[in-house]
Scaffold this motif. Structure first.
Motif, short mmCIF file in Angstrom:
data_model
loop_
_atom_site.label_atom_id
_atom_site.label_comp_id
_atom_site.label_asym_id
_atom_site.label_seq_id
_atom_site.Cartn_x
_atom_site.Cartn_y
_atom_site.Cartn_z
N SER A 49 4.73 44.47 42.52
CA SER A 49 5.92 44.40 42.36
C SER A 49 6.74 43.77 43.62
CB SER A 49 6.62 45.84 42.14
OG SER A 49 6.26 46.51 43.20
N LEU A 50 5.89 43.87 44.80
CA LEU A 50 6.38 43.20 45.86
C LEU A 50 6.10 41.66 45.93
CD1 LEU A 50 5.36 45.68 48.79
CD2 LEU A 50 7.71 45.02 48.14
N ILE A 51 4.88 41.13 45.37
CA ILE A 51 4.70 39.77 45.29
C ILE A 51 5.11 39.10 44.40
CG2 ILE A 51 2.65 40.35 46.99
CD1 ILE A 51 0.79 39.84 44.40
N SER A 52 5.59 39.78 43.23
CA SER A 52 6.28 38.92 41.86
C SER A 52 7.63 38.49 42.40
CB SER A 52 6.15 40.01 40.85
OG SER A 52 6.73 39.33 39.71
N LEU A 53 7.63 37.25 42.18
CA LEU A 53 9.10 36.56 42.08
C LEU A 53 10.05 37.10 41.07
CD1 LEU A 53 8.19 33.04 43.03
CD2 LEU A 53 9.01 34.87 44.44
N LYS A 54 9.74 37.62 40.03
CA LYS A 54 10.32 38.17 39.16
C LYS A 54 10.58 39.62 39.26
CE LYS A 54 10.40 34.62 35.22
NZ LYS A 54 10.08 34.32 33.84
N PRO A 55 11.67 40.17 38.94
CA PRO A 55 11.78 41.69 39.14
C PRO A 55 11.28 42.48 38.39
CG PRO A 55 13.79 40.68 38.07
CD PRO A 55 12.97 39.40 38.51
N VAL A 56 9.78 42.48 38.57
CA VAL A 56 9.12 43.09 37.47
C VAL A 56 8.68 44.85 38.41
CG1 VAL A 56 6.60 43.53 36.39
CG2 VAL A 56 7.84 41.31 36.59
N SER A 57 9.02 45.72 37.70
CA SER A 57 9.03 46.98 38.47
C SER A 57 7.56 47.58 38.68
CB SER A 57 10.01 48.12 37.81
OG SER A 57 9.22 48.42 36.50
N ILE B 127 -7.40 32.47 45.16
CA ILE B 127 -7.16 33.70 44.35
C ILE B 127 -8.51 34.68 44.88
CG2 ILE B 127 -7.64 34.60 42.05
CD1 ILE B 127 -6.58 31.72 41.05
N MET B 128 -9.53 34.18 45.35
CA MET B 128 -10.52 35.19 45.78
C MET B 128 -10.02 35.97 47.07
SD MET B 128 -13.88 32.97 44.90
CE MET B 128 -15.12 34.22 45.58
N LEU B 129 -9.32 35.15 47.86
CA LEU B 129 -8.79 35.71 49.01
C LEU B 129 -7.80 36.97 48.92
CD1 LEU B 129 -8.94 32.98 51.84
CD2 LEU B 129 -10.14 35.00 51.62
N THR B 130 -6.83 36.24 47.90
CA THR B 130 -5.68 37.37 47.59
C THR B 130 -6.15 38.62 46.89
OG1 THR B 130 -5.04 36.29 45.51
CG2 THR B 130 -3.86 35.55 47.45
N GLY B 131 -7.08 38.37 46.15
CA GLY B 131 -7.75 39.33 45.43
C GLY B 131 -8.49 40.24 46.26
N LEU B 132 -9.13 39.79 47.24
CA LEU B 132 -9.61 40.59 48.52
C LEU B 132 -8.66 41.44 49.03
CD1 LEU B 132 -12.20 41.24 50.10
CD2 LEU B 132 -11.89 39.44 51.62
N LEU B 133 -7.74 40.80 49.35
CA LEU B 133 -6.57 41.48 50.10
C LEU B 133 -6.19 42.78 49.33
CD1 LEU B 133 -4.75 38.50 51.48
CD2 LEU B 133 -5.11 40.50 52.93
N LEU B 134 -5.95 42.60 48.18
CA LEU B 134 -5.48 43.75 47.15
C LEU B 134 -6.32 44.67 47.30
CD1 LEU B 134 -3.35 44.96 45.40
CD2 LEU B 134 -4.00 43.42 43.41
N ALA B 135 -7.70 44.29 46.97
CA ALA B 135 -8.86 45.39 46.77
C ALA B 135 -9.08 46.05 48.13
CB ALA B 135 -9.89 44.53 46.35
N ARG B 136 -9.16 45.18 49.15
CA ARG B 136 -9.11 45.57 50.56
C ARG B 136 -8.00 46.97 50.75
NH1 ARG B 136 -13.45 45.17 52.22
NH2 ARG B 136 -14.10 43.39 53.70
N PHE B 137 -6.89 46.73 50.21
CA PHE B 137 -5.72 47.70 50.42
C PHE B 137 -6.11 48.91 49.77
CE2 PHE B 137 -1.58 49.37 48.65
CZ PHE B 137 -1.04 50.00 50.05
N LEU B 138 -6.53 48.91 48.68
CA LEU B 138 -6.82 49.98 47.75
C LEU B 138 -8.08 50.82 48.40
CD1 LEU B 138 -6.56 48.41 44.05
CD2 LEU B 138 -4.79 49.77 45.50
N ALA C 66 0.07 48.54 41.77
CA ALA C 66 1.22 48.17 41.30
C ALA C 66 2.57 47.98 42.32
CB ALA C 66 1.81 48.78 39.85
N ASP C 67 2.17 48.99 43.12
CA ASP C 67 3.30 48.61 44.39
C ASP C 67 3.21 47.15 45.13
OD1 ASP C 67 4.17 51.50 43.93
OD2 ASP C 67 2.78 52.17 45.46
N ILE C 68 1.84 46.97 45.38
CA ILE C 68 1.93 45.43 45.71
C ILE C 68 2.42 44.48 44.87
CG2 ILE C 68 0.08 43.88 46.75
CD1 ILE C 68 0.64 46.21 48.38
N TRP D 190 4.15 46.98 35.89
CA TRP D 190 2.96 46.46 36.49
C TRP D 190 1.79 47.58 36.02
CZ3 TRP D 190 1.38 42.10 37.00
CH2 TRP D 190 2.11 40.88 37.65
N VAL D 191 2.34 49.00 36.27
CA VAL D 191 1.19 49.81 35.83
C VAL D 191 0.70 49.83 34.45
CG1 VAL D 191 0.85 52.36 35.49
CG2 VAL D 191 1.74 51.61 37.74
#
Length: 367
Positions: free
Chosen positions: A273-281, A313-324, A269-271, A285-286
């Motif tokens: 909230s950063l990548i969302s253009l709208k101010p979603v806290s 989408i597969m690469l951005t999904g990988l980036l998020l999963a990699r961070f976790l 959810a931290d990531i 996201w949690v």
């Protein structure tokens, strides 16, 4: 140690390794999604990986103008990050107010000065700030966070100190925009960039009738036809809708890749909230992630290379999963195995393995 050396040392803010990875991850996801319709995104990706890795390494190296100023700009960081990420990729719709108060770090590398290559100068920025301030003030209020964000943006605009002082003075009062006289020599592209930025701000904040009226007034002042103004609005609305869809797909793809996603939903959810253009806290996201998990149907695997945005989408999904997986390092191999399996099923293994290797190489340099 001399006084100057001490001041420089004091202005270096310590940033954790996780914060650097967070910055890199969010920046790369945003760039890939912003470039989703570009024909050259794959060719440009390795260079962007290295540039964002450099930025992540430099987090905390603030301009040496005193500790108080360093601390003030650090608080303003989130919108500055999003703004500049959008700016040097050519999208002026990533602007102050989009995601304030989230990330305690900001971007500070030579890449932001790439804007010179686009021919931008103080004349353009003065005009942009003039209209941006007016849009920010459409409801009669500019928050302290928005002011702090604008100060940080001004700090990194390549312009003379005299110009910057004028801009900093102007943003301190509701009618300060009057002190920033917009250029009368803007070309059609610059006008569209300014109007796109202003309408993007309105959309991110939630546009109302007042903002719609002032946007029409901007078009009249810039001598942009009503038809062109409508096209700008439609283009920005379509971009926001498309981008929102891609962010959602990034989330669901990461959930297919990470075997213990539910245990790291707050970090995810931290990531987001950063990548969302709208101010979603982060909290919102949690809750959204928990709803998807409760339904037990968050994933849709890509098995067809013909899916238009599957590679991104597969690469951005990988980036998020990699961070976790850097938070829970024992899951890293599983994430890799799942990604490679999906690549094979989608017929994208050759294409994506090279790109993912560039991402992994840049991310490894942060350790």
């Amino acid at each position: 140690m001399s006084e100057n050396q001490q001041t420089a040392a004091e202005t270096v803010i310590q940033i954790s390794a996780e914060k650097r990875r967070e910055h890199f991850t969010a920046g790369m996801i945003r760039w890939i999604l912003n470039e989703s319709n570009s024909a050259s995104w794959e060719k440009d990706l390795p260079q962007k990986c290295q540039a964002l890795a450099l930025e992540a390494k430099n987090l905390g190296n603030l301009p040496s103008e005193g500790v108080k100023k360093a601390q003030a700009t650090l608080k303003a960081a989130p919108a500055a990050v999003l703004y500049w990420l959008g700016l040097y990729t050519g999208f002026f719709w990533v602007i102050p107010g989009a995601a304030l108060g989230i990330l305690g770090s900001y971007l500070i590398s030579d890449s932001i000065y790439g804007i010179f290559k686009a021919g931008k100068d103080a004349r353009f920025f003065r005009s942009f700030l003039h209209y941006l301030l007016r849009m920010e003030n459409a409801d009669g209020v500019i928050s302290d966070q928005e002011l702090a964000s604008l100060r940080t943006i001004i700090e990194f605009i390549p312009a003379s100190s005299e110009e910057k002082l004028q801009w900093l003075t102007a943003i301190e009062s509701p009618d300060g925009y009057q002190k920033l006289e917009p250029s009368k020599d803007l070309n059609e592209s610059e006008k569209e960039q300014i109007l796109s930025g202003c309408w993007g701000l309105a959309l991110c904040d939630g546009s109302d009738e007042t903002e719609r009226e002032i946007f029409v007034k901007f078009g009249q002042e810039l001598n942009v036809s009503a038809e062109h103004l409508k096209r700008i609005q439609q283009k920005m609305e379509a971009k926001l809708t498309h981008y929102t869809f891609l962010v959602e797909e990034t989330l669901t793809t990461a959930m297919t890749l990470h075997p213990e996603f539910q245990d790291y939903r707050e970090k995810a959810a931290d990531i987001l909230s950063l990548i969302s253009l709208k101010p979603v806290s982060q909290k919102e996201w949690v809750k959204h992630i928990e709803r998807l998990l409760a339904k037990n149907e968050p994933q849709s695997e890509f098995k067809n290379a013909e899916d238009e945005f599957a590679p991104q989408i597969m690469l951005t999904g990988l980036l998020l999963a990699r961070f976790l997986s850097t938070v829970a390092q024992d899951t890293g191999k599983t994430v890799t195995d799942n990604f490679q399996r999906q690549c094979r099923e989608a017929g994208l293994a050759t294409r994506l393995n090279t790109l993912s290797a560039s991402i992994d190489q840049a991310a490894a340099s942060l350790d």
